[in-house]
Design a protein around this motif. Structure first.
Motif, mmCIF file in Angstrom:
data_model
loop_
_atom_site.group_PDB
_atom_site.id
_atom_site.type_symbol
_atom_site.label_atom_id
_atom_site.label_comp_id
_atom_site.label_asym_id
_atom_site.label_seq_id
_atom_site.Cartn_x
_atom_site.Cartn_y
_atom_site.Cartn_z
ATOM 1 N N PHE A 1 15.466 -47.279 25.284
ATOM 2 C CA PHE A 1 15.242 -48.610 26.022
ATOM 3 C C PHE A 1 13.637 -48.939 26.126
ATOM 4 N N CYS A 2 13.251 -49.832 25.257
ATOM 5 C CA CYS A 2 11.829 -50.148 25.635
ATOM 6 C C CYS A 2 11.429 -51.339 26.314
ATOM 7 N N PHE A 3 10.419 -51.394 26.974
ATOM 8 C CA PHE A 3 10.247 -52.467 28.117
ATOM 9 C C PHE A 3 9.591 -53.695 27.472
ATOM 10 N N ASN A 4 9.509 -53.792 26.096
ATOM 11 C CA ASN A 4 9.194 -55.043 25.458
ATOM 12 C C ASN A 4 9.371 -54.825 24.028
ATOM 13 N N ASP A 5 9.596 -56.102 23.328
ATOM 14 C CA ASP A 5 9.882 -56.086 22.057
ATOM 15 C C ASP A 5 8.827 -55.249 21.151
#
Length: 333
Positions: A243-247
């Protein structure tokens, strides 16, 4: 020669006051007079002096927008939506890029005043509560995002904790067991909230939370995501989802995975955050949390207009806008 109201009135055969009423959109003008004025306006090419009009009204006609980096697609897209929403109120938008530093953010606030802008929309990363004080000089402020600043001003954001939970629950629903997170950063309020949502979803699923699976990111650029993913894939037991906190972090992570022979999503599923345009066209396309950016921009403009138009002070508004999960190829759609 620049046409004046008097020129238009002479050509239309009406008073200057009638021309002014038509230009300013007043309804109580005889249809025939309105038709003649509109024809004269077209023939003379008259353009109202917006600056003079705003000066008479005690307004500048401008809204300030302060964002960390326009090169980050989320902020670039948000700026465009703020401009569109502001046009509906006859405002132009002055954009300040602060780089997310406290010094630049403070300087931007200090420069505000009734002579500069009618209101300001601020997306801070480093400001502290004491930095606000009287710096805005009475200019209505709206704060975006989840930077943890306890100040009595209007605030617009999504629920970042619930959004992160939704992203990670999607990964657990796919049977992923070793889920990592990229984007921990003590200087970003949103990072702490997204990390909290990540941990909550893992705990609900009864999954382990190895400390090495939470990887910091100094910035939220593609390179940061690629470097973080390279580290994760070097572990003896690498994750099967991230899960990445932005694209941008997610797109960098996908690149690093591909370079090391990992297939997305077969070997490792990836979810981003922000639903920027790039996420739909990456290869594979990116599953991502989609904040309603249009609602964020419009709500911020509406709050400023309300502050300006209200004859009474009212309590600061804390508005949460919608979000959704956009499922794409990076998790197997």
């Amino acid at each position: 020669m620049v046409a004046t109201l008097k020129d238009v009135a002479t050509l239309a055969g009406v008073s200057v006051k009638t021309v002014s009423n038509v230009v300013n959109g007043y309804a109580f003008v005889k249809p025939e007079n309105r038709r003649r004025v509109e024809q004269a306006l077209a023939e003379t090419g008259y353009r109202p002096n917006v600056g003079a009009r705003n000066l008479r009204r005690g307004r500048t006609g401008f809204i300030a927008l302060m964002v960390p980096e326009l090169s980050i697609p989320y902020f670039g897209e948000l700026a465009g939506l703020v401009i569109t929403a502001a046009q509906g109120q006859d405002w132009s938008v002055l954009i300040e890029q602060t780089q997310g530093t406290r010094e630049r953010e403070r300087a931007s606030l200090e420069s505000l005043g009734p002579h500069m802008a009618d209101g300001a929309i601020v997306s801070p990363e480093a400001l502290e509560a004491e930095d606000f004080g009287d710096m805005a000089h009475g200019v209505p402020l709206v704060m975006l995002g989840e930077h943890a600043v306890d100040v009595p001003i209007d605030h617009v954001a999504i629920d970042n904790v619930l959004a992160a939970e939704l992203a990670v629950r999607h990964l657990t629903s796919l049977g992923r067991k070793r889920i990592a997170a990229i984007g921990q950063n003590p200087h970003r309020g949103t990072a702490a909230l997204r990390l909290a949502g990540y941990r909550t979803a893992l705990a609900e699923a009864g999954l382990p939370q190895p400390p090495e699976f939470v990887v910091p990111a100094l910035n939220y650029h593609r390179r940061d995501g690629a470097e973080a993913m390279a580290y994760l894939l070097s572990l003896p037991e690498p994750p099967d989802a991230v899960f990445c906190f932005n694209d941008l972090l997610a797109i960098g992570a996908m690149r690093a995975a591909a370079e090391r022979g990992f297939r997305v999503p077969a070997d490792i599923a990836i979810v981003g955050f922000d639903n920027t345009e790039e996420s739909a066209y990456s290869l594979p396309s990116l599953t991502t949390i989609a904040p309603d950016k249009t609602a964020i921009a419009q709500t911020a403009i509406d709050l400023i207009r309300r502050r300006i138009d209200s004859t009474e002070d009212f309590e600061p508004q804390d508005v949460q806008t919608p979000f959704s999960l956009q499922i794409r190829e990076s998790t197997g759609n």
